[in-house]
Design a protein around this motif. Structure first.
Motif, PDB file in Angstrom:
ATOM      1  N   ALA A 167      -0.468   4.567  21.269  1.00 60.50           N
ATOM      2  CA  ALA A 167      -1.047   3.237  21.044  1.00 60.50           C
ATOM      3  C   ALA A 167      -1.233   2.502  22.373  1.00 60.50           C
ATOM      4  CB  ALA A 167      -0.154   2.418  20.118  1.00 60.50           C
ATOM      5  N   ALA A 168      -0.234   2.604  23.248  1.00 58.06           N
ATOM      6  CA  ALA A 168      -0.347   1.939  24.552  1.00 58.06           C
ATOM      7  C   ALA A 168      -1.511   2.526  25.344  1.00 58.06           C
ATOM      8  CB  ALA A 168       0.960   2.076  25.339  1.00 58.06           C
ATOM      9  N   LEU A 169      -1.620   3.847  25.345  1.00 62.19           N
ATOM     10  CA  LEU A 169      -2.713   4.478  26.108  1.00 62.19           C
ATOM     11  C   LEU A 169      -4.067   4.118  25.508  1.00 62.19           C
ATOM     12  CD1 LEU A 169      -1.309   8.012  27.030  1.00 62.19           C
ATOM     13  CD2 LEU A 169      -1.210   5.872  28.324  1.00 62.19           C
ATOM     14  N   ASP A 170      -4.137   4.037  24.182  1.00 68.93           N
ATOM     15  CA  ASP A 170      -5.399   3.655  23.546  1.00 68.93           C
ATOM     16  C   ASP A 170      -5.822   2.234  23.940  1.00 68.93           C
ATOM     17  OD1 ASP A 170      -5.590   6.098  22.339  1.00 68.93           O
ATOM     18  OD2 ASP A 170      -4.927   5.435  20.357  1.00 68.93           O
ATOM     19  N   LEU A 171      -4.850   1.416  24.323  1.00 69.97           N
ATOM     20  CA  LEU A 171      -5.157   0.047  24.774  1.00 69.97           C
ATOM     21  C   LEU A 171      -5.347  -0.014  26.297  1.00 69.97           C
ATOM     22  CD1 LEU A 171      -2.575  -1.803  22.489  1.00 69.97           C
ATOM     23  CD2 LEU A 171      -5.072  -2.034  22.342  1.00 69.97           C
ATOM     24  N   GLY A 172      -5.452   1.134  26.934  1.00 72.40           N
ATOM     25  CA  GLY A 172      -5.619   1.155  28.392  1.00 72.40           C
ATOM     26  C   GLY A 172      -4.303   0.995  29.131  1.00 72.40           C
ATOM     27  N   GLY A 173      -3.203   1.272  28.456  1.00 76.99           N
ATOM     28  CA  GLY A 173      -1.888   1.006  29.035  1.00 76.99           C
ATOM     29  C   GLY A 173      -1.224   2.207  29.668  1.00 76.99           C
ATOM     30  N   THR A 174       0.089   2.104  29.776  1.00 77.47           N
ATOM     31  CA  THR A 174       0.887   3.132  30.447  1.00 77.47           C
ATOM     32  C   THR A 174       2.123   3.456  29.601  1.00 77.47           C
ATOM     33  OG1 THR A 174       2.208   3.648  32.420  1.00 77.47           O
ATOM     34  CG2 THR A 174       2.044   1.319  31.825  1.00 77.47           C
ATOM     35  N   VAL A 175       2.598   4.688  29.718  1.00 73.78           N
ATOM     36  CA  VAL A 175       3.807   5.086  28.988  1.00 73.78           C
ATOM     37  C   VAL A 175       5.065   4.615  29.694  1.00 73.78           C
ATOM     38  CG1 VAL A 175       2.665   7.075  27.947  1.00 73.78           C
ATOM     39  CG2 VAL A 175       3.985   7.385  30.075  1.00 73.78           C
ATOM     40  N   THR A 176       4.920   4.111  30.918  1.00 76.21           N
ATOM     41  CA  THR A 176       6.077   3.534  31.600  1.00 76.21           C
ATOM     42  C   THR A 176       5.624   2.507  32.630  1.00 76.21           C
ATOM     43  OG1 THR A 176       8.076   3.937  32.906  1.00 76.21           O
ATOM     44  CG2 THR A 176       6.240   5.504  33.199  1.00 76.21           C
ATOM     45  N   ALA A 177       6.049   1.277  32.421  1.00 77.49           N
ATOM     46  CA  ALA A 177       5.639   0.191  33.312  1.00 77.49           C
ATOM     47  C   ALA A 177       6.629  -0.021  34.445  1.00 77.49           C
ATOM     48  CB  ALA A 177       5.480  -1.105  32.514  1.00 77.49           C
ATOM     49  N   GLU A 178       7.926   0.308  34.181  1.00 80.91           N
ATOM     50  CA  GLU A 178       8.914   0.042  35.227  1.00 80.91           C
ATOM     51  C   GLU A 178      10.118   0.978  35.206  1.00 80.91           C
ATOM     52  OE1 GLU A 178      10.214  -4.017  34.682  1.00 80.91           O
ATOM     53  OE2 GLU A 178      11.284  -3.567  32.834  1.00 80.91           O
ATOM     54  N   HIS A 179      10.255   1.839  34.217  1.00 82.86           N
ATOM     55  CA  HIS A 179      11.427   2.714  34.160  1.00 82.86           C
ATOM     56  C   HIS A 179      11.196   4.057  34.824  1.00 82.86           C
ATOM     57  CE1 HIS A 179      13.219   0.356  30.480  1.00 82.86           C
ATOM     58  NE2 HIS A 179      13.142  -0.355  31.583  1.00 82.86           N
ATOM     59  N   GLY A 180       9.968   4.530  34.815  1.00 82.48           N
ATOM     60  CA  GLY A 180       9.670   5.790  35.492  1.00 82.48           C
ATOM     61  C   GLY A 180       9.447   6.939  34.531  1.00 82.48           C
ATOM     62  N   ILE A 181       8.708   7.936  35.006  1.00 77.72           N
ATOM     63  CA  ILE A 181       8.488   9.156  34.235  1.00 77.72           C
ATOM     64  C   ILE A 181       9.793   9.948  34.163  1.00 77.72           C
ATOM     65  CG2 ILE A 181       7.350  11.414  34.297  1.00 77.72           C
ATOM     66  CD1 ILE A 181       5.445   9.315  33.296  1.00 77.72           C
ATOM     67  N   ALA A 200      -1.998  -7.017  20.623  1.00 76.63           N
ATOM     68  CA  ALA A 200      -2.401  -5.768  19.954  1.00 76.63           C
ATOM     69  C   ALA A 200      -1.292  -4.728  20.047  1.00 76.63           C
ATOM     70  CB  ALA A 200      -3.698  -5.231  20.581  1.00 76.63           C
ATOM     71  N   LEU A 201      -0.634  -4.665  21.183  1.00 72.60           N
ATOM     72  CA  LEU A 201       0.463  -3.699  21.333  1.00 72.60           C
ATOM     73  C   LEU A 201       1.638  -4.074  20.432  1.00 72.60           C
ATOM     74  CD1 LEU A 201       1.661  -1.207  22.767  1.00 72.60           C
ATOM     75  CD2 LEU A 201       2.482  -2.735  24.568  1.00 72.60           C
ATOM     76  N   LEU A 202       1.941  -5.368  20.363  1.00 76.45           N
ATOM     77  CA  LEU A 202       3.024  -5.817  19.480  1.00 76.45           C
ATOM     78  C   LEU A 202       2.732  -5.433  18.034  1.00 76.45           C
ATOM     79  CD1 LEU A 202       3.666  -9.347  21.024  1.00 76.45           C
ATOM     80  CD2 LEU A 202       5.407  -7.557  20.775  1.00 76.45           C
ATOM     81  N   ARG A 203       1.488  -5.644  17.615  1.00 79.71           N
ATOM     82  CA  ARG A 203       1.118  -5.288  16.237  1.00 79.71           C
ATOM     83  C   ARG A 203       1.239  -3.787  16.011  1.00 79.71           C
ATOM     84  NH1 ARG A 203      -2.909  -9.280  17.011  1.00 79.71           N
ATOM     85  NH2 ARG A 203      -4.404  -7.659  17.621  1.00 79.71           N
ATOM     86  N   ALA A 204       0.778  -3.003  17.009  1.00 79.89           N
ATOM     87  CA  ALA A 204       0.841  -1.541  16.867  1.00 79.89           C
ATOM     88  C   ALA A 204       2.289  -1.068  16.763  1.00 79.89           C
ATOM     89  CB  ALA A 204       0.140  -0.871  18.057  1.00 79.89           C
ATOM     90  N   ILE A 205       3.158  -1.628  17.593  1.00 77.14           N
ATOM     91  CA  ILE A 205       4.574  -1.230  17.562  1.00 77.14           C
ATOM     92  C   ILE A 205       5.178  -1.534  16.191  1.00 77.14           C
ATOM     93  CG2 ILE A 205       6.867  -1.772  18.476  1.00 77.14           C
ATOM     94  CD1 ILE A 205       5.446  -2.304  21.217  1.00 77.14           C
ATOM     95  N   ALA A 206       4.891  -2.750  15.681  1.00 77.90           N
ATOM     96  CA  ALA A 206       5.443  -3.135  14.379  1.00 77.90           C
ATOM     97  C   ALA A 206       4.919  -2.217  13.279  1.00 77.90           C
ATOM     98  CB  ALA A 206       5.096  -4.598  14.091  1.00 77.90           C
ATOM     99  N   ARG A 207       3.642  -1.886  13.355  1.00 74.90           N
ATOM    100  CA  ARG A 207       3.029  -1.030  12.333  1.00 74.90           C
ATOM    101  C   ARG A 207       3.644   0.379  12.366  1.00 74.90           C
ATOM    102  NH1 ARG A 207      -0.649   2.159  13.614  1.00 74.90           N
ATOM    103  NH2 ARG A 207      -1.492   0.936  15.358  1.00 74.90           N
ATOM    104  N   ILE A 208       3.789   0.920  13.552  1.00 76.37           N
ATOM    105  CA  ILE A 208       4.323   2.282  13.683  1.00 76.37           C
ATOM    106  C   ILE A 208       5.768   2.333  13.194  1.00 76.37           C
ATOM    107  CG2 ILE A 208       4.992   4.051  15.378  1.00 76.37           C
ATOM    108  CD1 ILE A 208       2.490   3.000  17.039  1.00 76.37           C
TER     109      ILE A 208
END
Lengths: 477, 477
Positions: free
Chosen positions: B424-438, B370-378
């Motif tokens: 889109a990531a947050l709408d999927l229950g995700g995070t704006v940064t998984a490993e790079h940091g705020i 779902a995230l891959l699709r959202a990224i491609a769409r955006i």
């Protein structure tokens, strides 16, 4: 805070706190929080006085609240803040550090009614649960989906997830799967003023901001009350292969553990029982254990496919190389279950022999033989009977001091022997508590272990999150 | 704090801060801290302005200090507190969130000279290291002892352990071994006022007090400066087996990942490359990848003995069941190394095609398709070229927006597309940064993701540990 001070949790309370604030809280709770069950009869409150930390004085709660929802907990903490009432968060009451023991005149909030598993998310390998769920219930629910919830305290059939989170509980399979904190993806927490926050979520990687999740886990209800948790599940491992190995001396057992480490083995269980513990388990269960041995190791593998048998073969080789005079494999999964259960019940086996004072020290794993020797030396010097078992693969040992039930010297001797064992563990680079928690029972040792400056940091965090000091005062810090 | 405010890190600084406090600090440092190298020439300071977060404005440090010892760091922070000078802790400068980028007129403290591995403790499977050690150097030193340091950022050949700790860095093998935080047993930390504390130690289980170790890791230098770390090592795993699988659509690749999860596989690497990324890698390295595929998975196993080949066979079956039209196994360890290196250099491959704006979102792993699709769409909606690769097994994807180097619309478009991907990531229950940091780059999204109340808790912890606000102000919070 009115009427509470930090010494309360560890000393008998001569003068009960001013009862007026609690009375005001209860009156407001009855009016505003109809979903909360309130226990005020003395006989009811008495059953919330203690956890399983038997040698610790504990206070009689002024009242006990049994919330049914997060909103109930938030309402209770809003009232506690408004009226300046100390609160003791409590799970199933199986703790071994006095962290959930009563504080005289305070409000105990027991999370036992919040006992629903909210969702098992197979696709994301996690479970969302309330804190009152029993560990074994969660394990069973996960197993029904072909999944595995790893954290595994010996008390897993009676302890609750909320208590496991509060203490960062350990258990028998930490050596492979870590402690409770390692299984937590996210939390819902009610803060001291009743604010509800969420930390983490279902993401296995998420570095947005400070890791509050890791901070709340293990804080024993001093920073907030956990009302929901998202916990990591794993695909169910295959059946375990199990090995028992007996040794004529403790060092040889220590060498066997080191040999397994050097060989790159990752057993799911790597437990040690000393001679006294072997005898007590054998006396109860008649398993045919070698009661002449000074130490027994129990090694289990849950590696996939043929890996488990292979890993146990390599563990056996390490034990024999270290001088084990007898190695036995469990004949089948049922026998393995029985052996594991016997290990879990080691404490109960010892309790058949007298009053047991259980401790929980840890050292860097290579220092296990040195710690075993120090424990034996200290116990002998004081003429105290001591049986030691524990999680050798983690460096975590549980010395058990055994007294006649009516021994008048027990309390004082326990304290003295315990302090010497703590000192020995710290001298080896260890910890005064590997998995039970500082709670109320070990508070004076926290600055000795961590240093005043590190404890000052902890105190500043406590003050930032609980400025009125209502959350489990006198525990941990 | 004199002359600094929270907006500094993210906006060009029109008016430099009052230079007098820094001048006073430098004068005192020259007198009191002879072991500290101080860089004040503009050309030297300029090279500490940026980290690798190319699209972020960064300030020119007023000075750069290169301490050689913990005492030097303590001395610098004492002076910074005394004179009210903001400090930017910095490792190798490879960060992707602007966390170590300069603040105009502030003091950057670079830990690069503290680059010694102090001890490899084989018996306790840990290493004690200074923060300036390069990740690859630590890996090599562990490997020379038959051991393995797991955390594995793509930049491992140039990034430092201190930076890895500051950001809780991830990488290619998190899916099996976790992030940097999961490898940390203990820290030495210098607090804002120069006090030195120790957290943790060499014990794998230790529940004495709050887990400050977990709190400092990932705090990006806003709570203290890490001057030493005790890190967990593992027995070196065997050689890896490697599989590439190609898919005609993204959903099929997502299904293959889900199938591996359901089958209980625990690969050490589970990476996804989309069509654009495959093409860029192929264009550079000529590996014979299928450039008609919409997605490629790279799966590796380091299970012991025959387990690795077995796990890869099961991964292959899951890929074929999900509809993969081509699966390829690496012929030998050398080919596998080459494929892994090609994946690591995916970003560099994309950079040959234009200016790349790298992002770092994460979702619960089932939401990867779902995230891959959202990224491609955006990206399509904005007419922006986007290549996505990442750690599919963790739910962590790196969308890369690719522009012509001189595209005048790039900055604004990047910002708009990025914000939509974050949403889109947050709408999927995700995070704006998984490993790079705020860091400095994603600050405005922290309250959106975590909620104001949780961020208020973080701020209260920041205020408790750094009351003057001198530590990396305007970063994370």
């Amino acid at each position: 805070m009115r009427g509470y001070d930090a010494t309360m949790a560890t000393s008998p309370i001569a003068v009960p706190a001013d009862p007026a604030p609690l009375a005001a809280l209860l009156e407001a709770a009855r009016a505003e929080l109809p979903g909360v069950r309130l226990l005020t009869d003395e006989v009811d409150r008495e059953s919330y006085r203690r956890d399983e930390t038997a040698y610790l004085d504990a206070g009689l709660p002024g009242a006990v609240a049994l919330p049914g929802t997060t909103a109930d907990v938030a309402g209770l903490l809003r009232l506690a803040s408004r009226h300046g009432v100390a609160v003791v968060p409590r799970g199933a009451g199986t703790g071994l550090s006095g962290g959930a023991a009563g504080i005289e005149g305070a409000l105990t909030i027991a999370l036992t009614r919040m006992d629903r598993i909210l969702e098992i998310d197979r696709a994301n390998l996690c479970v969302v649960t309330q804190p009152g769920v029993i560990n074994a219930t969660l394990k069973a629910a996960a197993a029904a989906e072909g999944l595995f919830y790893a954290p595994d305290p010996a008390s897993y059939e009676t302890c609750s997830i909320g208590g496991n989170l509060g203490t960062n509980a350990g258990g028998l399979c930490c050596v492979k799967y870590g402690q409770t904190r390692d299984a937590v993806l996210g939390l819902e927490v009610v803060l001291a003023d009743g604010t509800v926050i969420r930390t983490g979520g279902r993401n296995v990687k998420d570095v947005a901001g400070y890791s509050l999740t890791h901070l709340f886990v293990g804080s024993q209800g001093t920073l907030g009350i956990i009302t929901e948790a998202t916990l990591r599940l794993r695909p169910a491992p295959g059946p375990r292969s199990t090995l028992l190995a007996f040794f004529a001396d403790l060092d040889a057992a220590g060498e066997a553990v080191a040999g397994m480490t050097a060989a790159g083995l990752v057993p799911v269980t790597l437990e040690l029982l000393d001679r006294e513990t072997i005898a007590a388990v054998e006396d109860w269960h008649h398993l045919g254990l070698d009661t002449t041995a000074e130490a027994m190791l129990m090694v289990e593998s849950d590696a996939p496919g043929a890996g488990a048998a292979d890993e146990i073969t390599r563990a056996e080789a390490a034990c024999i190389a270290a001088g084990s005079h007898a190695v036995v494999r469990a004949a089948d999964p049922q026998e393995a279950d029985w052996l594991r259960q016997a290990r879990r019940l080691a404490l109960r086996a010892l309790e058949r022999q007298g009053t047991v004072r259980l401790e929980d020290v840890g050292v860097p794993r290579a220092a296990v033989p040195a710690l075993l020797r120090a424990i034996a030396r200290i116990a002998a010097a004081h003429g105290v009977r001591c049986a030691t078992f524990g999680h050798a693969g983690d460096g975590n040992l549980h010395p058990n001091l055994i007294f006649a039930p009516d021994d008048p010297a027990a309390a004082e001797l326990t304290h003295r022997v315990r302090d010497e064992i703590f000192r020995a563990a710290l001298d080896l680079g260890g910890t005064v508590t590997a998995e039970h928690g500082i709670g109320a029972a070990r508070r004076e040792w926290l600055p000795i272990q961590r240093g005043d400056a590190a404890v000052a940091v902890m105190r500043s965090i406590k003050a930032a999150l609980d400025p009125l000091g209502i959350l489990n005062p006198g525990r941990v810090l």
